[in-house]
Design a protein around this motif. Structure first.
Motif, PDB file in Angstrom:
ATOM      1  N   UNK A  89       0.840  -1.200   0.000  1.00 48.60           N
ATOM      2  CA  UNK A  89       0.000   0.000   0.000  1.00 48.60           C
ATOM      3  C   UNK A  89       0.879   1.255   0.000  1.00 48.60           C
ATOM      4  N   UNK A  90       0.687   2.093  -1.004  1.00 45.48           N
ATOM      5  CA  UNK A  90       1.430   3.346  -1.121  1.00 45.48           C
ATOM      6  C   UNK A  90       0.635   4.456  -0.440  1.00 45.48           C
ATOM      7  N   UNK A  91       1.288   5.149   0.486  1.00 46.37           N
ATOM      8  CA  UNK A  91       0.601   6.117   1.338  1.00 46.37           C
ATOM      9  C   UNK A  91       1.328   7.464   1.275  1.00 46.37           C
ATOM     10  N   UNK A  92       0.610   8.565   1.070  1.00 43.62           N
ATOM     11  CA  UNK A  92       1.290   9.867   1.117  1.00 43.62           C
ATOM     12  C   UNK A  92       1.863  10.107   2.518  1.00 43.62           C
ATOM     13  N   UNK A  93       3.159  10.416   2.583  1.00 43.81           N
ATOM     14  CA  UNK A  93       3.852  10.509   3.869  1.00 43.81           C
ATOM     15  C   UNK A  93       3.234  11.555   4.789  1.00 43.81           C
ATOM     16  N   UNK A  94       2.791  12.684   4.197  1.00 41.39           N
ATOM     17  CA  UNK A  94       2.360  13.783   5.074  1.00 41.39           C
ATOM     18  C   UNK A  94       0.971  13.544   5.675  1.00 41.39           C
ATOM     19  N   UNK A  95       0.305  12.514   5.223  1.00 44.46           N
ATOM     20  CA  UNK A  95      -1.022  12.262   5.783  1.00 44.46           C
ATOM     21  C   UNK A  95      -0.885  11.578   7.133  1.00 44.46           C
ATOM     22  N   UNK A  96      -1.667  12.057   8.075  1.00 42.22           N
ATOM     23  CA  UNK A  96      -1.743  11.314   9.334  1.00 42.22           C
ATOM     24  C   UNK A  96      -2.987  10.454   9.238  1.00 42.22           C
ATOM     25  N   UNK A  97      -2.788   9.271   8.773  1.00 37.51           N
ATOM     26  CA  UNK A  97      -3.946   8.422   8.505  1.00 37.51           C
ATOM     27  C   UNK A  97      -4.516   7.846   9.786  1.00 37.51           C
ATOM     28  N   UNK A  98      -5.793   8.126   9.976  1.00 35.29           N
ATOM     29  CA  UNK A  98      -6.440   7.550  11.155  1.00 35.29           C
ATOM     30  C   UNK A  98      -6.443   6.028  11.077  1.00 35.29           C
ATOM     31  N   UNK A  99      -6.324   5.510   9.878  1.00 32.65           N
ATOM     32  CA  UNK A  99      -6.453   4.069   9.712  1.00 32.65           C
ATOM     33  C   UNK A  99      -5.113   3.348   9.598  1.00 32.65           C
ATOM     34  N   UNK A 109       2.102  -4.142   3.580  1.00 30.75           N
ATOM     35  CA  UNK A 109       3.462  -3.592   3.459  1.00 30.75           C
ATOM     36  C   UNK A 109       3.297  -2.141   3.023  1.00 30.75           C
ATOM     37  N   UNK A 110       3.796  -1.210   3.837  1.00 27.44           N
ATOM     38  CA  UNK A 110       3.553   0.211   3.568  1.00 27.44           C
ATOM     39  C   UNK A 110       4.742   0.843   2.852  1.00 27.44           C
ATOM     40  N   UNK A 111       4.429   1.629   1.824  1.00 26.71           N
ATOM     41  CA  UNK A 111       5.468   2.404   1.137  1.00 26.71           C
ATOM     42  C   UNK A 111       5.059   3.870   1.242  1.00 26.71           C
ATOM     43  N   UNK A 112       5.881   4.674   1.920  1.00 31.64           N
ATOM     44  CA  UNK A 112       5.535   6.082   2.108  1.00 31.64           C
ATOM     45  C   UNK A 112       6.038   6.901   0.925  1.00 31.64           C
ATOM     46  N   UNK A 113       5.157   7.784   0.461  1.00 26.43           N
ATOM     47  CA  UNK A 113       5.448   8.541  -0.762  1.00 26.43           C
ATOM     48  C   UNK A 113       5.455  10.028  -0.427  1.00 26.43           C
ATOM     49  N   UNK A 114       6.468  10.752  -0.909  1.00 31.18           N
ATOM     50  CA  UNK A 114       6.453  12.211  -0.757  1.00 31.18           C
ATOM     51  C   UNK A 114       5.497  12.758  -1.804  1.00 31.18           C
ATOM     52  N   UNK A 115       4.483  13.478  -1.349  1.00 32.96           N
ATOM     53  CA  UNK A 115       3.549  14.045  -2.322  1.00 32.96           C
ATOM     54  C   UNK A 115       2.114  13.761  -1.937  1.00 32.96           C
ATOM     55  N   UNK A 116       1.256  13.866  -2.945  1.00 34.23           N
ATOM     56  CA  UNK A 116      -0.188  13.801  -2.717  1.00 34.23           C
ATOM     57  C   UNK A 116      -0.706  12.368  -2.870  1.00 34.23           C
ATOM     58  N   UNK A 124       2.238   3.578  -7.206  1.00 38.29           N
ATOM     59  CA  UNK A 124       1.723   2.216  -7.065  1.00 38.29           C
ATOM     60  C   UNK A 124       1.465   1.585  -8.437  1.00 38.29           C
ATOM     61  N   UNK A 125       0.913   2.381  -9.350  1.00 40.42           N
ATOM     62  CA  UNK A 125       0.649   1.870 -10.710  1.00 40.42           C
ATOM     63  C   UNK A 125       1.973   1.452 -11.355  1.00 40.42           C
ATOM     64  N   UNK A 126       2.992   2.305 -11.169  1.00 38.06           N
ATOM     65  CA  UNK A 126       4.302   1.995 -11.761  1.00 38.06           C
ATOM     66  C   UNK A 126       4.881   0.728 -11.122  1.00 38.06           C
ATOM     67  N   UNK A 127       4.757   0.616  -9.813  1.00 38.12           N
ATOM     68  CA  UNK A 127       5.299  -0.570  -9.127  1.00 38.12           C
ATOM     69  C   UNK A 127       4.594  -1.836  -9.609  1.00 38.12           C
ATOM     70  N   UNK A 128       3.289  -1.740  -9.845  1.00 35.26           N
ATOM     71  CA  UNK A 128       2.538  -2.909 -10.337  1.00 35.26           C
ATOM     72  C   UNK A 128       3.096  -3.345 -11.683  1.00 35.26           C
ATOM     73  N   UNK A 129       3.328  -2.375 -12.551  1.00 36.27           N
ATOM     74  CA  UNK A 129       3.803  -2.733 -13.880  1.00 36.27           C
ATOM     75  C   UNK A 129       5.256  -3.228 -13.839  1.00 36.27           C
TER      76      UNK A 129
END
Ligand SMILES: Cc1ncc(COP(=O)(O)O)c(C=O)c1O
Length: 312
Positions: A89-99, A109-116, A124-129
């Motif tokens: 799961x790719x997650x925007x780093x700056x989000x404080x996800x309640x979940x 497996x979490x992958x933190x992403x800089x950005x929106x 995530x789309x690129x990683x899938x391909x």
């Protein structure tokens, strides 16, 4: 091989809302809630995630991926774990996800992403391909799976009511759910099960949503909303690029529907109202659809409450 039933989401209840009727109904109109909060992970995203996992297994994939700000990632992790597959799961780093705790609980497996959020989806789309993983992202090659999954909401509503409702109001982020539900009703009409398709009403945040902003400014297709503001309550709805915005726009137009934008304090107020008057716990972003009742005439109106409220 697992059959779909074993990965099932719940068939969710359609609840008559008598107290809301007393407050909002015109004439003899009836108001119902399609309450998605009883799904295993608490939201309608379970419908899509269960079907994606099923399709992934059928295609021989053992790893699934999506970019997410929360609910969909939790669902995907939950159903992946159920069948021994892995969810990246790719997650925007700056989000404080309640979940976040739920994502970890279900072994994502979490992958933190800089950005929106949009950047997380793109990565995530690129990683899938690149890795040969199953791509469960909205707007990607498997996006029709989402429409398929959400069309079941229409079947359940029509089945329980016997007739199609006059209107169905839904919260809108990417526009996927609204487009899927509309597709379901259209299918029922094409098959001769119902005589008309309900008006679809899309409800979103005042802080920016590409699909609804484009619809309300009279556009034929969804254009990016240049500036958006995420708040504690609007996160599932705020959207610079609605990945299924064009499909949502078509559904709104074809059904003669409408749209509205709601501030946080109104969402929160409706959530409290539902708790106090009807005894149901609804995420403020989902409770926003109650606002649609102010502009509806007589008839049968269904409010789709996509999520229970996850108390922090
Ligand atoms: C609880 C909830 N409701 C509504 C939405 C909006 O759905 P869609 O993105 O299909 O428009 C989301 C999206 O994340 C959500 O999590």
């Amino acid at each position: 091989m697992l059959v779909r039933q074993e990965l099932s989401y719940y068939r969710t209840p359609l609840l008559r809302l008598p107290s809301l009727e007393r407050l909002f109904a015109r004439g003899d109109s009836k108001i119902y809630a399609k309450y998605e909060g009883v799904n295993p992970t608490g939201t309608h995203k379970d419908r899509a995630a269960a079907l994606h996992v099923q399709r992934a297994l059928e295609g021989g994939f053992r790893v699934l991926t999506a970019g997410t700000c929360g609910n969909f990632g939790v669902s995907l992790a939950y159903y992946s774990r159920m069948v021994g597959a892995k969810a990246v799961i790719f997650v925007p780093r700056r989000y404080t996800l309640e979940r976040m705790a739920d994502l970890r609980r279900y072994g994502a497996q979490l992958v933190f992403v800089d950005g929106s959020y949009e950047d997380a989806v793109e990565k995530s789309v690129r990683a899938a391909s690149d890795n040969g993983w199953y791509d469960a992202n909205p707007g990607s090659s498997n996006t029709s799976v989402n429409f398929e999954a959400y069309s079941a909401l229409a079947y359940e509503i029509a089945w329980e009511l016997g007739d199609p409702p006059t209107t169905v109001a839904l919260p809108v982020g990417n526009g996927t759910t609204l487009a899927g539900v509309h597709m379901g009703f259209k299918r029922l009409k094409d098959l001769g099960y119902i005589e008309s398709v309900p008006r679809m009403i899309g409800v979103t945040t005042v802080h920016g949503n590409s699909a609804i902003d484009s619809f309300l400014s009279g556009r034929d297709s969804a254009v990016p909303t240049p500036s958006v503001k995420e708040t504690k309550y609007n996160e599932p709805l705020v959207s610079m690029i609605s990945f299924d915005g064009d499909a949502a726009l078509r559904a709104l137009r074809e059904s003669g529907g409408g749209a509205l934008r709601v501030p946080d304090r109104v969402m929160l107020g409706h959530s409290r109202l539902l708790r106090e008057l009807e005894g149901i716990d609804v995420l403020p972003a989902s409770a926003s659809v109650v606002e649609a009742l102010r502009s509806l005439d007589g008839g049968t109106h269904v409010l789709v409450f996509t999520s229970r409220w996850h108390l922090p």
